[in-house]
Design an enzyme around this catalytic site. Structure first.
Site, PDB file in Angstrom:
ATOM      1  N   GLY A 249       1.039  -1.482   0.175  1.00 60.52           N
ATOM      2  CA  GLY A 249       0.146  -0.008  -0.059  1.00 60.52           C
ATOM      3  C   GLY A 249       0.910   1.255   0.096  1.00 60.52           C
ATOM      4  N   GLU A 294       3.938  -6.821   1.771  1.00 63.03           N
ATOM      5  CA  GLU A 294       3.789  -6.940   0.140  1.00 63.03           C
ATOM      6  C   GLU A 294       3.480  -6.035  -0.524  1.00 63.03           C
ATOM      7  OE1 GLU A 294       1.015 -10.164   1.135  1.00 63.03           O
ATOM      8  OE2 GLU A 294      -0.771  -8.929   1.053  1.00 63.03           O
ATOM      9  N   PRO A 295       4.662  -5.341  -0.791  1.00 65.24           N
ATOM     10  CA  PRO A 295       4.562  -4.352  -1.153  1.00 65.24           C
ATOM     11  C   PRO A 295       4.401  -4.616  -3.523  1.00 65.24           C
ATOM     12  CG  PRO A 295       6.793  -4.417  -0.757  1.00 65.24           C
ATOM     13  CD  PRO A 295       5.579  -5.671  -0.027  1.00 65.24           C
ATOM     14  N   ARG A 334      -6.728   3.396 -15.685  1.00 64.67           N
ATOM     15  CA  ARG A 334      -6.894   3.922 -14.208  1.00 64.67           C
ATOM     16  C   ARG A 334      -7.589   5.707 -14.391  1.00 64.67           C
ATOM     17  NH1 ARG A 334      -3.091   4.794 -11.252  1.00 64.67           N
ATOM     18  NH2 ARG A 334      -4.080   4.492  -9.719  1.00 64.67           N
ATOM     19  N   TYR A 338     -11.177   5.577 -11.992  1.00 68.79           N
ATOM     20  CA  TYR A 338     -10.263   6.199 -10.501  1.00 68.79           C
ATOM     21  C   TYR A 338      -9.866   7.816 -10.802  1.00 68.79           C
ATOM     22  CZ  TYR A 338      -8.543   1.435  -9.918  1.00 68.79           C
ATOM     23  OH  TYR A 338      -8.421   0.287  -9.963  1.00 68.79           O
ATOM     24  N   CYS A 365     -13.271   3.946 -28.492  1.00 65.52           N
ATOM     25  CA  CYS A 365     -14.819   5.120 -29.124  1.00 65.52           C
ATOM     26  C   CYS A 365     -15.298   4.503 -27.740  1.00 65.52           C
ATOM     27  CB  CYS A 365     -15.533   3.559 -30.044  1.00 65.52           C
ATOM     28  SG  CYS A 365     -14.604   4.113 -31.249  1.00 65.52           S
ATOM     29  N   GLU A 366     -14.876   5.921 -26.454  1.00 65.34           N
ATOM     30  CA  GLU A 366     -15.548   5.940 -25.902  1.00 65.34           C
ATOM     31  C   GLU A 366     -14.801   7.765 -25.496  1.00 65.34           C
ATOM     32  OE1 GLU A 366     -16.282   2.905 -23.453  1.00 65.34           O
ATOM     33  OE2 GLU A 366     -15.784   3.398 -21.454  1.00 65.34           O
ATOM     34  N   TYR A 394      -0.183  -1.739 -12.155  1.00 64.50           N
ATOM     35  CA  TYR A 394      -1.729  -1.415 -12.249  1.00 64.50           C
ATOM     36  C   TYR A 394      -2.216  -0.760 -13.935  1.00 64.50           C
ATOM     37  CZ  TYR A 394      -1.397  -2.693  -7.483  1.00 64.50           C
ATOM     38  OH  TYR A 394      -1.333  -3.455  -6.168  1.00 64.50           O
TER      39      TYR A 394
HETATM   40  N1  LLP Z   1      -1.680  -7.073  -0.153  1.00 64.27           N
HETATM   41  C1  LLP Z   1      -3.180  -7.187  -0.924  1.00 64.27           C
HETATM   42  C2  LLP Z   1      -4.079  -7.867  -0.252  1.00 64.27           C
HETATM   43  C3  LLP Z   1      -3.643  -6.484  -1.986  1.00 64.27           C
HETATM   44  O1  LLP Z   1      -5.112  -6.360  -2.190  1.00 64.27           O
HETATM   45  C4  LLP Z   1      -2.739  -5.897  -2.206  1.00 64.27           C
HETATM   46  C5  LLP Z   1      -3.438  -4.454  -3.691  1.00 64.27           C
HETATM   47  C6  LLP Z   1      -1.179  -5.794  -2.085  1.00 64.27           C
HETATM   48  C7  LLP Z   1      -0.838  -6.562  -1.594  1.00 64.27           C
HETATM   49  C8  LLP Z   1      -0.509  -4.238  -2.706  1.00 64.27           C
HETATM   50  O2  LLP Z   1      -0.611  -3.118  -2.555  1.00 64.27           O
HETATM   51  P1  LLP Z   1       0.210  -1.609  -3.902  1.00 64.27           P
HETATM   52  O3  LLP Z   1       1.512  -1.938  -2.791  1.00 64.27           O
HETATM   53  O4  LLP Z   1       0.503  -2.325  -4.542  1.00 64.27           O
HETATM   54  O5  LLP Z   1      -0.456  -0.769  -3.290  1.00 64.27           O
HETATM   55  N2  LLP Z   1      -6.297  -1.015  -9.370  1.00 64.27           N
HETATM   56  C9  LLP Z   1      -5.753   0.158  -7.955  1.00 64.27           C
HETATM   57  C10 LLP Z   1      -4.794  -0.903  -7.226  1.00 64.27           C
HETATM   58  C11 LLP Z   1      -5.618  -2.256  -6.538  1.00 64.27           C
HETATM   59  C12 LLP Z   1      -5.117  -2.198  -5.167  1.00 64.27           C
HETATM   60  C13 LLP Z   1      -4.904  -3.828  -5.247  1.00 64.27           C
HETATM   61  N3  LLP Z   1      -4.790  -3.921  -3.843  1.00 64.27           N
HETATM   62  C14 LLP Z   1      -4.971   0.945  -8.722  1.00 64.27           C
HETATM   63  O6  LLP Z   1      -4.725   1.235 -10.180  1.00 64.27           O
HETATM   64  O7  LLP Z   1      -4.750   1.491  -8.847  1.00 64.27           O
END
Ligand code: LLP
Length: 445
Positions: A249, A294-295, A334, A338, A365-366, A394
């Site tokens: 996160g 888990e980044p 994205r 978002y 086409c959007e 992502y």
């Molecule tokens: N662990 C779990 C259980 C998760 O659900 C996620 C992300 C991560 C780790 C990794 O998080 P990060 O370090 O990448 O922030 N599609 C969205 C992001 C969805 C993230 C979902 N889970 C976007 O494009 O911003």
């Protein structure tokens, strides 16, 4: 330009990534093109791995959250860097296994793992499954029994932290589809339930409070809640916490509205988590758990850029100027999802000052097919190479074939050398699974 020295402007005034000239990359590989800097990815993996080892010791593991970007090469890099990965589907599991990634270093997530995904994970010998529903616990238990094994699991708990990020990417507020809530007793009940299963071994808890979060305090608060809850379970159910997985996160830089976080600062995030775990363990007399983080985004996001060629330009006087590129929401959904913000750079004229505000549109086409709205750019012309920064996470992983556009290929650069890690799609690839039933076959007239 971004937070590390991945990006430079060379003597020709061209943008460079990982020592490779973006204009040459566009010429050699075509556009649209995802480009990743290998050094950046490895550096970030090492930052987390080394920080946990130094601050916490061997009793820790960094997982790369491969949903951010999944292809076989990235699993090879993670394996070479001695970190684990998290997978969230049979498809990611399969991709990692195809790359030769050891299943014991994989964790599997997901709020609704399919029966066959659980079967595939067990057959592979997955290290740990993070269960998110009673039905999953039952299924894992039954499938493990069939195979004569005891499967380590964690429970995804929801500590009820509201992280400051876009609402759609919050995953641990109380109304989330993810996790067993700590506050209403659900997490306690499921702990007791999982503890009495014979073929699962409940090792502990997992939480993930959201994505693109900058406030260190949100993470620390989540640790505190999880550790308090674990201490509670020790007292009430004699449950001993063996593993604590704190999710990912950490935020990254997309535009100058975001803070630029240096490698040292990312290490500080990890240190803050470690300190909170240690403090809480000491306070409650618990043994230190095996600690997992888990980044995803912060490992791969700023390592990647997307290169496009500018095509049509539509100037609506006193309203808006659209600069259309040869990609769009099919390679980066994205903004559509978002309203995400990005920084564009004209890669072939990277030294030029921005002189106008434009909206970068895709070719779908959007109307909502936008890559970046109201961004500053030098006067773009058809044929310019446009780079969008921080697209490593992502983007490819959420790409699609909308309008039957081809998902762009990915190249990995290292000291100026670029190699495909995902080859270009062809129209034939897109048509591969199409079937025309006999009754629709073209009749000869
Ligand atoms: N662990 C779990 C259980 C998760 O659900 C996620 C992300 C991560 C780790 C990794 O998080 P990060 O370090 O990448 O922030 N599609 C969205 C992001 C969805 C993230 C979902 N889970 C976007 O494009 O911003």
């Amino acid at each position: 330009m971004n937070t590390r020295d991945t990006l430079k402007i060379n003597a020709k005034g061209h943008l460079e990534i990982g020592g490779a000239d973006c204009v040459e990359l566009a010429q050699n590989f075509g556009t649209p093109l995802y480009v990743f800097d290998e050094e950046y990815i490895r550096r970030m993996m090492r930052v987390y791995r080394d920080t946990l080892q130094r601050e916490y010791g061997e009793n820790s593991l960094v997982l790369y959250a491969s949903k951010a970007f999944s292809c076989q090469a990235i699993y090879r890099i993670a394996d070479e860097e001695n970190i684990g990965v998290d997978v969230v589907s049979g498809g990611e599991l399969y991709t990692a296994l195809q790359a030769g990634f050891p299943a014991k270093n994989m964790y599997m997530h997901g709020n609704n793992k399919l029966d066959y995904e659980i079967g595939e994970a067990l057959d592979a010998g997955i290290g740990c499954i993070v269960a998110d529903a009673y039905s999953e616990i039952d299924k894992i238990d039954a499938e493990a029994a069939k195979r004569g094994i005891v499967q380590p699991i964690l429970l995804r708990i929801n500590p009820g932290i509201e992280a400051h990020t876009h609402a759609f990417v919050q995953t641990a507020t109380t109304d989330s589809k993810f996790g067993f809530s700590v506050s209403d007793g659900t997490a306690e009940r499921v702990t007791a339930y999982a503890m009495q299963k014979k073929n699962v071994r409940l090792d502990g808890y997992h939480c993930h409070i959201g994505s693109q979060i900058f406030e260190k305090q949100s993470f620390v608060l989540a640790v505190e809640k999880c550790m308090d809850f674990a201490a509670d379970m020790q007292n009430r159910l004699a449950f001993k916490l063996k593993t604590l997985n704190l999710g990912g996160g950490f935020g990254i830089w997309y535009t100058d509205e975001d803070r630029k976080i240096s490698a040292e600062e990312y290490a500080e995030y990890a240190k803050a988590l470690v300190a909170a775990v240690k403090r809480k363990a000491q306070e409650s007399g618990m043994e230190l758990p095996f600690l997992v983080i888990e980044p995803g985004r912060s490992i791969i996001g700023e390592a990647g850029i997307t290169l496009y060629t500018v095509g049509a330009i539509k100037d609506i006087p006193a309203v808006k100027k659209y600069v259309a590129v040869d990609g769009g929401m099919f390679d980066n959904p994205r903004y559509a999802l978002y309203q995400s913000k990005y920084t564009p750079v004209l890669a072939n004229r990277a030294n030029e000052e921005a002189t106008e505000i434009v909206t970068i549109a895709g070719k779908c086409c959007e109307s909502g097919d936008i890559i970046a709205a109201n961004v500053a750019l030098p006067k773009a012309q058809s044929g310019d190479i446009l780079a969008i920064l921080s697209t490593g996470a992502y983007n490819y992983s959420m790409a699609m074939n909308y309008n039957r556009n081809k998902i762009p290929p990915c190249v990995l650069v290292n000291e100026g050398v670029a190699d495909y890690i995902v080859k270009p799609q062809s129209y034939a690839d897109i048509n591969r699974n199409d079937v025309i039933p006999a009754r629709l076959a073209k009749k000869t007239k």
